[in-house]
Design an enzyme around this catalytic site. Structure first.
Site, PDB file in Angstrom:
ATOM      1  N   HIS A  61      -6.191  -5.341  39.251  1.00 22.59           N
ATOM      2  CA  HIS A  61      -4.644  -5.489  38.783  1.00 22.59           C
ATOM      3  C   HIS A  61      -4.348  -7.087  38.667  1.00 22.59           C
ATOM      4  O   HIS A  61      -3.551  -7.572  39.762  1.00 22.59           O
ATOM      5  CB  HIS A  61      -3.911  -4.657  39.813  1.00 22.59           C
ATOM      6  CG  HIS A  61      -2.552  -4.505  39.111  1.00 22.59           C
ATOM      7  ND1 HIS A  61      -1.480  -3.584  39.689  1.00 22.59           N
ATOM      8  CD2 HIS A  61      -1.766  -5.093  38.373  1.00 22.59           C
ATOM      9  CE1 HIS A  61      -0.461  -3.717  38.920  1.00 22.59           C
ATOM     10  NE2 HIS A  61      -0.498  -4.728  38.273  1.00 22.59           N
ATOM     11  N   HIS A 179       2.337   2.612  37.388  1.00 23.27           N
ATOM     12  CA  HIS A 179       3.474   1.979  37.983  1.00 23.27           C
ATOM     13  C   HIS A 179       4.493   2.798  38.198  1.00 23.27           C
ATOM     14  O   HIS A 179       5.234   3.253  37.329  1.00 23.27           O
ATOM     15  CB  HIS A 179       3.806   0.744  36.933  1.00 23.27           C
ATOM     16  CG  HIS A 179       4.908  -0.009  37.514  1.00 23.27           C
ATOM     17  ND1 HIS A 179       4.950  -1.326  37.376  1.00 23.27           N
ATOM     18  CD2 HIS A 179       6.174   0.084  38.036  1.00 23.27           C
ATOM     19  CE1 HIS A 179       5.908  -2.010  37.940  1.00 23.27           C
ATOM     20  NE2 HIS A 179       6.541  -1.030  38.272  1.00 23.27           N
ATOM     21  N   ASP A 310      -2.028  -7.976  41.684  1.00 20.41           N
ATOM     22  CA  ASP A 310      -0.829  -7.733  40.864  1.00 20.41           C
ATOM     23  C   ASP A 310      -0.507  -9.017  40.371  1.00 20.41           C
ATOM     24  O   ASP A 310       0.729  -9.516  40.369  1.00 20.41           O
ATOM     25  CB  ASP A 310       0.444  -7.081  41.275  1.00 20.41           C
ATOM     26  CG  ASP A 310       1.503  -6.674  40.003  1.00 20.41           C
ATOM     27  OD1 ASP A 310       1.184  -7.021  38.947  1.00 20.41           O
ATOM     28  OD2 ASP A 310       2.642  -6.221  40.512  1.00 20.41           O
TER      29      ASP A 310
HETATM   30 ZN   LIG Z   1       3.114  -2.629  38.078  1.00 15.03          ZN
END
Ligand SMILES: [Zn+2]
Length: 432
Positions: A61, A179, A310
């Protein structure tokens, strides 16, 4: 031939934790064992005494902002940040400008990725324009090289549309990454609806905005049998729901749900917004100490399979905007391993091999990557680290520096990152 000698060798996939040497021949591992540095005619010997040798880390990610937002990051700078963080494989999200929702943009992303010193992969968008209305041409995008699908950054709100998407990814046997934040339950995104938001007079993002969507999507996963990957889990309720869903799925189909947590969510709480302002603004937000402990418990019992960063670069002008206007997210590639060692291994929550497994074997399994293990004949993607060295976070090689961890002291430092047998990063403090 290169020899890595004297290090502690950890391979979570085979369960090996021993003092073993590794001989590399080109892009592959030739031998693993007790090897004599004098005997093999090695061109290069890396003295790894006092260090730990693990498979190259994998991050499923990241946001490299390429194309379209390359003032924040691009394929090259993102790959450099990954290499400094010990990562040899990363998976980019599709929310670039334009998004990766068509073959041309995908081809452009893959062409840039091919020039990177590490393995840069990408998912493609689930919906055209990431609008949650019309499916992309998933079969074509998959054929061109998209590893999987995600509208990450934007939640998929319509359950009927998501069900259609789940059936489409199931037919391709790839995961869909979700998400989970229901926008109608959120005031200002990026801050937990709790004590800190109340003190700031902000209506924030409640835990139920995530957990309600996680509950829905676990049930849709169960109903469709699609491979669902829940991204950046942030609250205790979500961990309980994923735990339940995995149990139900185990009984029926085998586990088809996986989940990730970010280092920021297992390291910080909503209090970080008080001290770091917009640098601690992210979606979903940092929550309470109880949530943080629940995330750690879920990592320990396997409910959360893997750690993903992320990595979300933004420039300083954007982050200096008022809280409600500033973009959410922080850079994570260069600090992820150290945060894992500092906040999971040192307090005794995970062993070092367990942490490494969640950053290598587990993410490799999600996408079926030929990576995340150390074996004779296998690819020579290797990270060498010192799990006792402390360092002060800074000197980022990412184009952005938006990190609430800047200036803090962490334990665990990447010394070498080797991808396909080539050294793609070496800690500068080793040069005297
Ligand atoms: Zn996200």
């Amino acid at each position: 031939m290169t020899l890595i000698t004297g290090g502690q060798f950890i391979d979570p996939q085979s369960g090996t934790d021993d003092f073993l040497d590794i001989a590399l021949d080109g892009a592959r591992i030739a031998r693993i064992g007790k090897l004599d540095p004098q005997a093999g005619g090695y061109g290069r010997v890396i003295d790894a005494r006092g260090m730990t040798v693990v498979p190259g880390l994998i991050d499923v990610h990241v946001h490299f902002r390429d194309p379209g937002l390359t003032y924040k990051e691009d394929s090259a700078s993102g790959a450099a940040a990954a290499a400094r963080g010990g990562f040899t494989s990363v998976v980019c999200m599709a929310n670039t400008k334009p998004p990766v929702d068509n073959p041309e943009t995908l081809a452009e992303v893959l062409a840039k990725a091919a020039k990177a010193p590490i393995r840069v992969y990408t998912v493609a968008a689930v919906s055209r324009g990431m609008e949650g209305k019309e499916l992309t041409d998933m079969a074509a995008l998959r054929k061109l090289g998209a590893l999987g699908f995600s509208d990450d950054g934007i939640p998929i709100r319509n359950p009927a549309f998501l069900q259609k998407a789940l059936l489409a990814v199931k037919a391709l046997d790839v995961p869909i990454s979700l998400h989970e934040e229901e926008p109608s339950l959120i005031g200002v995104p990026g801050i937990h609806e709790g004590a800190v938001s109340a003190a700031m007079g902000i209506h924030g993002a409640s835990a139920v905005s995530e957990s309600a969507m996680v509950a829905r999507d676990c049930m849709l996963a169960l109903a469709t049998g699609a491979r669902v990957h829940i991204q950046h889990v942030s609250c205790a309720e979500s961990t309980e729901l994923i735990r339940l869903a995995k149990r139900l799925l185990d009984a029926r189909l085998g586990a088809r749900i996986t989940a990730e947590v970010t280092p920021q969510h297992f390291s910080l709480t909503e209090d970080a917004v008080r001290t770091h302002g917009t640098l601690a603004k992210l979606n979903p937000p940092l929550r309470t100490e109880g949530d943080r402990q629940a995330l750690i418990a879920a990592l320990k019992d396997g409910t959360i399979d893997m750690i993903a960063t992320d990595h979300a670069p933004h420039n300083i002008e954007e982050k200096e905007k008022p809280f409600a206007e500033a973009p959410g997210g922080l850079i994570g590639l260069e600090t992820a391993l150290a945060l894992g060692i500092t906040n999971l291994v040192l307090p005794g929550h995970l062993t070092l091999p367990a942490l490494i497994g969640k950053m290598t074997a587990a993410p490799a399994q999600l996408y079926g990557l030929d990576a995340g293990y150390l074996a004779e004949g296998g690819i020579a993607d290797i990270t060498i680290l010192d799990d006792r060295e402390t360092w002060t976070v800074g000197g980022f090689v990412s184009k952005s520096s938006n990190s609430p961890f800047a200036g803090s002291t962490l334990t665990g430092k990447v010394k070498y990152t080797i991808c396909g047998g080539k050294i793609v990063y070496q800690d500068a403090t080793d040069f005297y």
